[in-house]
Design a protein around this motif. Structure first.
Motif, PDB file in Angstrom:
ATOM      1  N   ASN A  30       3.313  -5.367  13.652  1.00 36.72           N
ATOM      2  CA  ASN A  30       2.531  -4.123  13.641  1.00 36.72           C
ATOM      3  C   ASN A  30       1.670  -4.128  12.379  1.00 36.72           C
ATOM      4  OD1 ASN A  30       1.710  -1.368  13.985  1.00 36.72           O
ATOM      5  ND2 ASN A  30       3.620  -0.971  15.062  1.00 36.72           N
ATOM      6  N   THR A  31       1.013  -3.011  12.111  1.00 39.03           N
ATOM      7  CA  THR A  31       0.205  -2.931  10.889  1.00 39.03           C
ATOM      8  C   THR A  31       1.111  -3.029   9.656  1.00 39.03           C
ATOM      9  OG1 THR A  31       0.346  -0.558  11.098  1.00 39.03           O
ATOM     10  CG2 THR A  31      -1.680  -1.589  11.881  1.00 39.03           C
ATOM     11  N   SER A  32       0.505  -3.362   8.508  1.00 39.87           N
ATOM     12  CA  SER A  32       1.298  -3.596   7.293  1.00 39.87           C
ATOM     13  C   SER A  32       1.073  -2.486   6.270  1.00 39.87           C
ATOM     14  CB  SER A  32       0.882  -4.933   6.679  1.00 39.87           C
ATOM     15  OG  SER A  32       1.485  -5.105   5.424  1.00 39.87           O
ATOM     16  N   THR A  33       2.131  -2.226   5.506  1.00 42.82           N
ATOM     17  CA  THR A  33       1.979  -1.309   4.358  1.00 42.82           C
ATOM     18  C   THR A  33       2.120  -2.086   3.047  1.00 42.82           C
ATOM     19  OG1 THR A  33       4.318  -0.780   4.504  1.00 42.82           O
ATOM     20  CG2 THR A  33       2.804   0.758   5.549  1.00 42.82           C
ATOM     21  N   ASN A  34       2.053  -3.395   3.131  1.00 39.21           N
ATOM     22  CA  ASN A  34       2.111  -4.217   1.920  1.00 39.21           C
ATOM     23  C   ASN A  34       0.678  -4.325   1.358  1.00 39.21           C
ATOM     24  OD1 ASN A  34       2.522  -6.105  -0.057  1.00 39.21           O
ATOM     25  ND2 ASN A  34       3.852  -7.411   1.178  1.00 39.21           N
ATOM     26  N   TYR A  35       0.254  -3.226   0.713  1.00 41.51           N
ATOM     27  CA  TYR A  35      -1.164  -3.106   0.341  1.00 41.51           C
ATOM     28  C   TYR A  35      -1.604  -4.172  -0.659  1.00 41.51           C
ATOM     29  CZ  TYR A  35      -0.369   1.413   2.537  1.00 41.51           C
ATOM     30  OH  TYR A  35      -0.008   2.394   3.422  1.00 41.51           O
ATOM     31  N   SER A  36      -0.698  -4.560  -1.571  1.00 40.10           N
ATOM     32  CA  SER A  36      -1.118  -5.547  -2.569  1.00 40.10           C
ATOM     33  C   SER A  36      -1.328  -6.915  -1.900  1.00 40.10           C
ATOM     34  CB  SER A  36      -0.107  -5.632  -3.711  1.00 40.10           C
ATOM     35  OG  SER A  36       1.173  -5.804  -3.184  1.00 40.10           O
ATOM     36  N   LEU A  37      -0.478  -7.235  -0.929  1.00 41.36           N
ATOM     37  CA  LEU A  37      -0.643  -8.508  -0.210  1.00 41.36           C
ATOM     38  C   LEU A  37      -1.922  -8.495   0.644  1.00 41.36           C
ATOM     39  CD1 LEU A  37       0.877 -11.242   0.459  1.00 41.36           C
ATOM     40  CD2 LEU A  37       1.652 -10.095   2.536  1.00 41.36           C
ATOM     41  N   MET A  38      -2.155  -7.378   1.302  1.00 39.72           N
ATOM     42  CA  MET A  38      -3.315  -7.277   2.202  1.00 39.72           C
ATOM     43  C   MET A  38      -4.633  -7.276   1.421  1.00 39.72           C
ATOM     44  SD  MET A  38      -2.092  -7.032   5.319  1.00 39.72           S
ATOM     45  CE  MET A  38      -0.702  -8.073   4.961  1.00 39.72           C
ATOM     46  N   ARG A  39      -4.551  -6.851   0.159  1.00 38.40           N
ATOM     47  CA  ARG A  39      -5.769  -6.647  -0.649  1.00 38.40           C
ATOM     48  C   ARG A  39      -6.577  -7.933  -0.819  1.00 38.40           C
ATOM     49  NH1 ARG A  39      -7.849  -5.758  -5.795  1.00 38.40           N
ATOM     50  NH2 ARG A  39      -8.883  -3.741  -6.017  1.00 38.40           N
ATOM     51  N   GLN A  40      -5.881  -9.074  -0.818  1.00 46.92           N
ATOM     52  CA  GLN A  40      -6.599 -10.346  -1.022  1.00 46.92           C
ATOM     53  C   GLN A  40      -7.568 -10.664   0.119  1.00 46.92           C
ATOM     54  OE1 GLN A  40      -4.011 -13.892  -0.379  1.00 46.92           O
ATOM     55  NE2 GLN A  40      -2.439 -12.376   0.124  1.00 46.92           N
TER      56      GLN A  40
END
Ligand SMILES: Cc1cc2nc3c(=O)[nH]c(=O)nc-3n(C[C@H](O)[C@H](O)[C@H](O)COP(=O)(O)O)c2cc1C
Length: 362
Positions: free
Chosen positions: A253-263
């Motif tokens: 599903n969608t992710s809430t791992n914002y620091s990982l997704m930020r890249q």
């Protein structure tokens, strides 16, 4: 004006929208999504049937291809004819809940959502708006059924967990009693409502005892998990799924791992990304999930090969599917079915109703 042209026109305003204050950008994207989806779900399309070499049979159900929409696109059970005539392998409605929900309003913005078109990312904080299972379980009726129909449900967060679970079981029986529904997906991964993820094992056991083991027709049940869970938790959950004879898993599903997704966010869109995730939280979908969904599916398939369940258990992939290369990568590792959301709309802007044709004609 064709619905695709409206979407394209709105998209062409992106460079101007970017100049607005960020709160205004969120307001505009959220409003535009609502208006677009109202029209989109009742749209009709010309007919495309993927070549028969793409057909897949899962649990005895014949899918037109290994690609279909992912849950949340047709929350209130509209859009079956549209999806199937465009060439979707199957259809899934929901996610719905026992009681109707209006979804989230945050900072005065109803059903917050943004798209970051250059990064191929969407972020939503909708919070499961839907008409409720009493209505939705009776809504899906089609005479011209050419592809299987799935339904996604989730335990309502509006009651204490044990009441939510009792209600979920009631809902499951409602869909069980609609013969048009071919399979069920239990959403254990919505990032926009607060749930106790530690209790997932108990919930899966409860559902197995009160529903899975009592089904009196062929109605496969898969569980949709977030790719944020990681390998160890995935294995623990798979052990329960095999023990209790669930029919598959969908990752993710969608992710809430914002620091990982930020890249994965392009420099020009980082400002809005940071503003949105700080003020609205939400689940991040799109290209940033591509690697993780493939890796976790691979782990699930290898673990299935290791455990060797004595029944049909499928691994479905959702997250970062944008085209044929993704489907081929999935097929190579043994994924049975792919679902797309952000990638679908990214392609829709270019191809309109030929969105599936453009994938399967090449
Ligand atoms: C606006 C929006 C609403 C969504 N609603 C749901 C939902 O109701 N149930 C669900 O299981 N997933 C929901 N999702 C997640 C998608 O089904 C999908 O798993 C996720 O976006 C990852 O796929 P993608 O990379 O193709 O977007 C939603 C996603 C978006 C963007």
């Amino acid at each position: 004006m064709k619905i695709q042209s409206i979407a394209k026109l709105a998209y062409s305003f992106n460079p101007i929208i970017k100049l607005l204050p960020k709160s205004m950008q969120v307001k505009l994207y959220s409003y535009a999504r609502l208006k677009f989806m109202d029209k989109f779900v009742t749209n009709t399309s010309v007919s495309f049937v993927p070549d028969s070499k793409w057909q897949r049979t899962l649990w005895g159900l014949k899918f037109q291809s290994p690609l279909m929409n992912s849950a949340g696109m047709f929350k209130n059970g509209d859009g079956y004819d549209l999806a199937v005539s465009q060439g979707a392998g199957g259809y899934i409605g929901g996610t719905s809940t026992y009681n109707p929900r209006v979804g989230n309003t945050k900072h005065d913005i109803k059903l917050p959502f943004i798209t970051l078109p250059n990064s191929h990312i969407s972020i939503n904080t909708l919070g499961l708006p839907n008409l409720g299972d009493e209505i939705l379980s009776k809504k899906i009726i089609t005479n011209a059924k050419t592809a299987p129909i799935g339904w996604s449900l989730m335990r309502t967060p509006d009651y204490e967990e044990h009441i939510g679970m009792e209600n979920l079981i009631k809902s499951l029986w409602m869909y069980h009693d609609n013969p048009q529904i071919d399979f069920i997906e239990i959403n254990e991964s919505c990032p926009n409502i607060s749930v106790n993820s530690e209790n997932i094992t108990n919930r899966l056991v409860y559902i197995a005892e009160h529903f899975l083991s009592k089904r009196n027709r062929h109605l496969p049940v898969v569980v949709k998990l977030s790719t944020d869970i990681g390998s160890e938790v995935l294995k623990q959950i798979l052990n329960i799924l095999f023990q209790k004879r669930y029919d598959g898993v969908n990752l993710g599903n969608t992710s809430t791992n914002y620091s990982l997704m930020r890249q994965y966010i392009s420099p020009g869109e980082l400002g809005l990304y940071d503003y949105y995730t700080k003020n609205f939280s939400g689940g991040v979908g799109g290209i940033s999930l591509r690697d993780n969904s493939l890796i976790l599916c691979d782990e699930a398939i290898k673990y299935r090969e290791f455990i060797k369940p004595d029944y049909e258990f499928h691994v479905l992939r959702s997250g970062g599917i944008f085209g044929l290369d993704d489907i081929k990568a999935s097929i190579e590792i043994g994924v049975s079915m792919n679902q797309w959301y952000t990638g679908y709309f990214t392609n829709y802007l270019q191809k309109g109703d030929e969105v599936y044709k453009s994938v399967f004609s090449s």
